[in-house]
Enzyme design. Sequence first.
Site, PDB file in Angstrom:
ATOM      1  CG  HIS A   1      -0.107   4.302   2.449  1.00  0.00           C
ATOM      2  ND1 HIS A   1       1.133   4.434   1.861  1.00  0.00           N
ATOM      3  CD2 HIS A   1      -0.622   3.156   1.968  1.00  0.00           C
ATOM      4  CE1 HIS A   1       1.351   3.416   1.053  1.00  0.00           C
ATOM      5  NE2 HIS A   1       0.295   2.631   1.088  1.00  0.00           N
TER       6      HIS A   1
ATOM      7  CE  LYS B   1       7.478   2.520  -3.736  1.00  0.00           C
ATOM      8  NZ  LYS B   1       6.748   1.900  -4.878  1.00  0.00           N
TER       9      LYS B   1
ATOM     10  CB  ALA C   1      -1.377  -5.316  -1.858  1.00  0.00           C
TER      11      ALA C   1
ATOM     12  CG  LEU D   1      -4.488  -0.823   2.713  1.00  0.00           C
ATOM     13  CD1 LEU D   1      -5.233  -0.123   3.849  1.00  0.00           C
ATOM     14  CD2 LEU D   1      -5.386  -1.823   2.013  1.00  0.00           C
TER      15      LEU D   1
ATOM     16  CB  ALA E   1       1.063  -8.640   0.253  1.00  0.00           C
TER      17      ALA E   1
END
Length: 332
Positions: free
Chosen positions: A80, A98, A13, A75, A16
Amino acid sequence: MSQPLQIGILGAARIAPKAICDPAKVIPQVKLAGVAARDEGRANDFAKAHGIAQTFSSYEALIASPDIDLVYNPLPINLHAEWTIKALEAGKHLLCEKPFAMNSDEAKAMLAAADKAGKRLIEAFHYRYHPAFETCLDWIADGRIGDVTRIDANFDVAIRDSDDEIRQLPETGGGAMMDLGCYPLNWALHLMDALDLVDAKAETTSRGVDESMQVRLQHGEKTWVHLTTTMAAGTPFSAQMTIAGTEGLIYFKNPLAPHVNGSLSLRRADGSEVDQLRPVSPISTYTWQLAAIVDALKTKAPLPTEGAMILRQQQALDDIYESAGLRHLRYR
């Protein structure tokens, strides 16, 4: 010397590198042990770019690996719950990005899985671990501005509208309140021990997600909370919070990431400045977060972004979308 905390990442992601890879490079008690992505080639490139020890062929392989202690889940929101629960059942601790879940029903299932597994499940509200936010909490707790009467907070930034932008898509949990407004909401929830929703109003995009949201909440009879957020095209970055009290006012510039040109100041009711946080720590919120997680796993100390606070946040999001006439975005 104890073994480092072995971290596995689900998906390559965009968040990340900033959220987990860069902090891991400066915290010696952790190791980036693995990454998995839908495209194995992309995972290989990500691992090479960020010094990750191993690439896994699938999410399942990563969470099954005995080489992984904690899984970071960045993700899309609609994934999630599925992968967090699977990782917990595989005996891993979880740091979940979040917003935590699509809705409070998913959040409850995730928290139940953590309790059953006896593992830690932490929501990645990184800002909460920065010393600037701790100072803000201390000023309020010490009565430096008297009784809090009003909180105004916003987080605004343009998010491009495209078919591959998950924050714009209903099916992946998109919406300004979910991606951006969740922060001002969380700031307020950490400042006030109880908040009741008054109302919420939204403007939607052509895809049907909320492009902007205005929220009013109340604490008791004397404290009002006003939250706003927008991801409309052309919107400049803005993240700030003003906390007014009977004896003064706190102004917090960029509570989201105080290490990036953030400031925190306290003024008397007459406008004269009383205190200012100097300097604001230049260490990133993500680094503070990861360091706190490492310490909590070692000491078993509770963290402010796990447990009941997760459900408080998720239920508040459900209620806000319900009030705005957008419940179908949370329960599909």
